[in-house]
Write an enzyme that holds these catalytic residues in place. Structure first.
Site, PDB file in Angstrom:
ATOM      1  N   HIS A 307      -2.340   3.591  -1.466  1.00  0.00           N
ATOM      2  CA  HIS A 307      -1.957   3.677   0.077  1.00  0.00           C
ATOM      3  C   HIS A 307      -0.832   2.574   0.115  1.00  0.00           C
ATOM      4  O   HIS A 307      -1.132   1.243  -0.289  1.00  0.00           O
ATOM      5  CB  HIS A 307      -2.995   3.688   1.041  1.00  0.00           C
ATOM      6  CG  HIS A 307      -2.441   4.347   2.320  1.00  0.00           C
ATOM      7  ND1 HIS A 307      -1.347   3.392   3.016  1.00  0.00           N
ATOM      8  CD2 HIS A 307      -2.405   5.426   2.912  1.00  0.00           C
ATOM      9  CE1 HIS A 307      -1.179   4.149   4.493  1.00  0.00           C
ATOM     10  NE2 HIS A 307      -1.552   5.281   4.228  1.00  0.00           N
ATOM     11  N   ASP A 364      -5.403  11.927   2.207  1.00  0.00           N
ATOM     12  CA  ASP A 364      -4.995  12.857   1.938  1.00  0.00           C
ATOM     13  C   ASP A 364      -5.787  13.791   0.512  1.00  0.00           C
ATOM     14  O   ASP A 364      -5.600  14.887   0.555  1.00  0.00           O
ATOM     15  CB  ASP A 364      -3.586  12.761   1.156  1.00  0.00           C
ATOM     16  CG  ASP A 364      -2.585  12.222   2.550  1.00  0.00           C
ATOM     17  OD1 ASP A 364      -2.730  13.110   3.294  1.00  0.00           O
ATOM     18  OD2 ASP A 364      -1.894  11.457   2.252  1.00  0.00           O
TER      19      ASP A 364
HETATM   20  N1  ACO Z   1      -2.072   6.544  -9.869  1.00  0.00           N
HETATM   21  C1  ACO Z   1      -1.977   5.844 -10.725  1.00  0.00           C
HETATM   22  N2  ACO Z   1      -1.535   4.432 -10.745  1.00  0.00           N
HETATM   23  C2  ACO Z   1      -1.058   3.983  -9.588  1.00  0.00           C
HETATM   24  C3  ACO Z   1      -1.139   4.875  -8.329  1.00  0.00           C
HETATM   25  C4  ACO Z   1      -1.768   6.017  -8.373  1.00  0.00           C
HETATM   26  N3  ACO Z   1      -1.994   6.981  -7.585  1.00  0.00           N
HETATM   27  N4  ACO Z   1      -0.588   4.293  -7.154  1.00  0.00           N
HETATM   28  C5  ACO Z   1      -0.517   3.081  -7.751  1.00  0.00           C
HETATM   29  N5  ACO Z   1      -0.521   2.853  -8.963  1.00  0.00           N
HETATM   30  C6  ACO Z   1      -0.410   1.471  -9.866  1.00  0.00           C
HETATM   31  C7  ACO Z   1       0.897   1.431  -9.965  1.00  0.00           C
HETATM   32  O1  ACO Z   1       1.388   2.101 -11.304  1.00  0.00           O
HETATM   33  C8  ACO Z   1       1.175  -0.073 -10.038  1.00  0.00           C
HETATM   34  O2  ACO Z   1       0.488  -0.448 -11.296  1.00  0.00           O
HETATM   35  P1  ACO Z   1       1.263  -1.794 -12.038  1.00  0.00           P
HETATM   36  O3  ACO Z   1       0.703  -2.950 -11.213  1.00  0.00           O
HETATM   37  O4  ACO Z   1       0.416  -1.831 -13.343  1.00  0.00           O
HETATM   38  O5  ACO Z   1       2.651  -1.440 -12.316  1.00  0.00           O
HETATM   39  C9  ACO Z   1       0.077  -0.317  -9.231  1.00  0.00           C
HETATM   40  O6  ACO Z   1      -0.827   0.587  -8.725  1.00  0.00           O
HETATM   41  C10 ACO Z   1       0.634  -0.819  -7.503  1.00  0.00           C
HETATM   42  O7  ACO Z   1       1.407   0.537  -7.435  1.00  0.00           O
HETATM   43  P2  ACO Z   1       2.848   0.521  -6.067  1.00  0.00           P
HETATM   44  O8  ACO Z   1       3.335   1.736  -6.508  1.00  0.00           O
HETATM   45  O9  ACO Z   1       3.435  -0.937  -6.115  1.00  0.00           O
HETATM   46  O10 ACO Z   1       1.817   0.704  -4.689  1.00  0.00           O
HETATM   47  P3  ACO Z   1       2.270   1.127  -3.686  1.00  0.00           P
HETATM   48  O11 ACO Z   1       1.765   0.538  -2.546  1.00  0.00           O
HETATM   49  O12 ACO Z   1       3.865   0.568  -3.514  1.00  0.00           O
HETATM   50  O13 ACO Z   1       2.492   2.513  -3.524  1.00  0.00           O
HETATM   51  C11 ACO Z   1       1.461   4.915  -2.890  1.00  0.00           C
HETATM   52  C12 ACO Z   1       1.652   3.497  -2.866  1.00  0.00           C
HETATM   53  C13 ACO Z   1       3.036   5.335  -3.007  1.00  0.00           C
HETATM   54  C14 ACO Z   1       0.787   5.847  -1.919  1.00  0.00           C
HETATM   55  C15 ACO Z   1       1.007   4.997  -4.433  1.00  0.00           C
HETATM   56  O14 ACO Z   1      -0.384   4.485  -4.449  1.00  0.00           O
HETATM   57  C16 ACO Z   1       1.089   6.460  -4.696  1.00  0.00           C
HETATM   58  O15 ACO Z   1       2.059   7.325  -5.226  1.00  0.00           O
HETATM   59  N6  ACO Z   1      -0.084   7.385  -4.576  1.00  0.00           N
HETATM   60  C17 ACO Z   1      -0.203   8.602  -4.909  1.00  0.00           C
HETATM   61  C18 ACO Z   1       0.447   9.466  -3.834  1.00  0.00           C
HETATM   62  C19 ACO Z   1      -0.192   9.297  -2.518  1.00  0.00           C
HETATM   63  O16 ACO Z   1      -1.473   9.803  -2.633  1.00  0.00           O
HETATM   64  N7  ACO Z   1       0.387   9.627  -1.414  1.00  0.00           N
HETATM   65  C20 ACO Z   1      -0.332   9.498  -0.366  1.00  0.00           C
HETATM   66  C21 ACO Z   1      -0.346   8.198   0.668  1.00  0.00           C
HETATM   67  S1  ACO Z   1      -1.196   8.319   1.959  1.00  0.00           S
HETATM   68  C22 ACO Z   1      -0.406   8.800   3.102  1.00  0.00           C
HETATM   69  O17 ACO Z   1       0.879   9.054   3.102  1.00  0.00           O
HETATM   70  C23 ACO Z   1      -0.940   9.518   4.447  1.00  0.00           C
END
Ligand code: ACO
Length: 428
Positions: A307, A364
């Site tokens: 998130h 979600d």
């Molecule tokens: N699956 C695998 N790896 C992940 C995921 C994931 N769902 N989310 C983050 N990571 C990893 C990234 O690759 C990154 O790894 P690294 O440090 O080795 O490069 C690290 O975790 C940090 O990730 P960021 O993208 O910087 O995290 P951010 O806070 O920007 O992203 C987000 C948050 C967009 C929600 C992300 O976790 C994601 O895409 N999740 C899946 C989509 C989702 O479920 N969205 C709903 C959010 S809830 C809502 O909107 C109500």
């Protein structure tokens, strides 16, 4: 702590006061920055920008805290219900018994759609996305209530109580009737004796020849989905609602715009993405293990995990997980998709990659599983989110209208062509 912040631009120092929130958040008040320095701030995506002062909802993503009007989400989920929490969001306090009863009555009195409006539901293309229908129909609803959609803040505020009840009620009727139209099913009228969620489920999935109350645990779980989505401070759709309201637009127009914003896959579409992912995993013959490895290698994203704000645990996910289990048990559903979901959850929660990055299931993940199990089609998931989020949008519309805030008008850093002369078409 200093009561002001100093910004040095070139050789000049500028002082700005600090604004302190009731939960100790500090903001640098830059309202005079441009007039004093001719500079503006640049904050693409607004991640560091406080767009308003608000009393509606508090979030601390680091600690996993979510509170509506100060009430912890865990307490509301356990002791309250969607309509009571909606009242608290709208009016700032939990209602007395009398207030709650009259709020409920106003909502159930407004469940029907005027005949012409209901006919309007047939004017959309057969495969129109339900969010397009919802957004258009909410604006359409306003045209049937000109006294509530005057674009005169004072008059729209005077009508606000009735408008809020009308919208909270009619939004689920629109959603239910749109669903049945697509299936070629006759509408089922509202039965207020069932309560908000059961009535909605009955209007959507009921059998008009053999009406049966929807299963209790399913109603409770849907009630939780609505309650847990009811507000989330300055997210994309809520900020859109406030932006539109800041121009003096009425409630229907502002909510209709918010629905458009929620429709985007980066905002309201994540629960759909969870189910799509689970189906893809199933179709590829994987039990989830291969997908987890792909997610760890950066080839895939585990949808429904992580998130942007909650870096501890999405407090809503914890609550919905339990309700989701109960509802699935009562529905007696078992499917390979759910087995994959449980497997993903189990593996990811014990895997170092996800633990280190604090990637927990978000709301979600569970709402997607639950809505799929109840039988909502995938393209209706965001509609369910919109029904839940409506009290939040309404509360923010009211807050901005009451505050007399001026029109929102961000600035930009222009990076286009500098001045040049017009060239006639023959000479181009
Ligand atoms: N699956 C695998 N790896 C992940 C995921 C994931 N769902 N989310 C983050 N990571 C990893 C990234 O690759 C990154 O790894 P690294 O440090 O080795 O490069 C690290 O975790 C940090 O990730 P960021 O993208 O910087 O995290 P951010 O806070 O920007 O992203 C987000 C948050 C967009 C929600 C992300 O976790 C994601 O895409 N999740 C899946 C989509 C989702 O479920 N969205 C709903 C959010 S809830 C809502 O909107 C109500």
């Amino acid at each position: 702590m200093e009561e002001s912040a100093t910004l040095r631009i070139g050789s000049e120092n500028y002082n700005f006061p600090l604004i302190k929130g009731t939960e100790s958040e500090i903001a640098v008040d830059l309202r005079t920055l441009r007039s004093e320095s001719s500079c503006i701030t640049f904050d693409d995506g607004y991640g560091n920008t406080g767009s308003c002062e608000s009393k509606v909802t508090f979030i601390d993503g680091e600690k996993g805290i979510l509170r509506y009007r100060g009430y912890p989400i865990e307490q509301l989920a356990e002791k309250s219900n969607f309509l009571e929490s909606a009242f608290a969001l709208l009016y700032g306090e939990l209602p007395s018994e009398n207030q709650l009863n009259s709020f409920r009555k106003k909502i159930s009195d407004n469940a029907g759609l005027r005949e012409n409006m209901a006919k309007g539901l047939h004017s959309f293309a057969p495969d129109a996305h339900p969010m397009a229908v919802l957004s258009a129909m909410v604006n359409n609803l306003g045209t049937y209530h000109p006294e509530k959609s005057t674009n005169d803040r004072k008059r729209d505020l005077e009508a606000f109580d009735d408008t809020a009840a009308l919208l909270i009620s009619a939004i689920r009727t629109i959603a239910a009737r749109d669903y049945r139209n697509r299936k070629g099913l006759a509408p089922i009228p509202s039965d207020p004796s069932l309560g908000y969620c059961a009535d909605f489920l009955q209007m959507t999935f009921g059998d008009s020849n053999n009406p049966q109350p929807p299963p209790q645990k399913v109603c409770e779980a849907l009630n939780l989905v609505f309650l847990l989505h009811a507000d989330h401070e300055q997210n994309c759709s809520t900020s859109t609602c406030r932006m539109v309201a800041s121009g003096g637009a009425n409630v229907f127009a502002s909510v209709s715009a918010a629905i458009g914003a929620l429709w985007g896959p980066l905002h309201g579409g994540a629960n759909m993405a969870v189910i799509k992912m689970l189906k893809d995993i199933h179709d590829s013959g994987d039990d989830g293990s291969r997908f987890i490895e792909d997610a760890k290698n950066g080839k895939k994203r585990l949808m429904g995990f992580g998130h942007r704000v909650y870096k501890n645990y999405d407090p809503r996910a914890k609550i919905l997980n339990v309700a989701c289990n109960d509802a699935l048990e009562e529905l007696g559903v078992s499917s390979p998709i759910l087995d994959i979901a449980r497997h993903l959850e189990e593996v990811a929660l014990s895997d170092e990659y996800f633990i280190q990055r604090k990637l927990y299931p978000n709301v979600d993940f569970y709402s997607g599983i639950l809505l799929e199990a109840i039988g909502f089609p995938l393209n209706m998931f965001t509609v369910i989110f919109a029904i839940g989020r409506l009290p939040g949008w309404l509360s923010h519309w009211k807050e901005i209208a009451e505050s007399g805030s001026k029109i929102h008008r961000p600035r930009q850093v222009y990076q286009g062509a500098t001045v040049r002369d017009y060239v006639s078409i023959e000479e181009r």
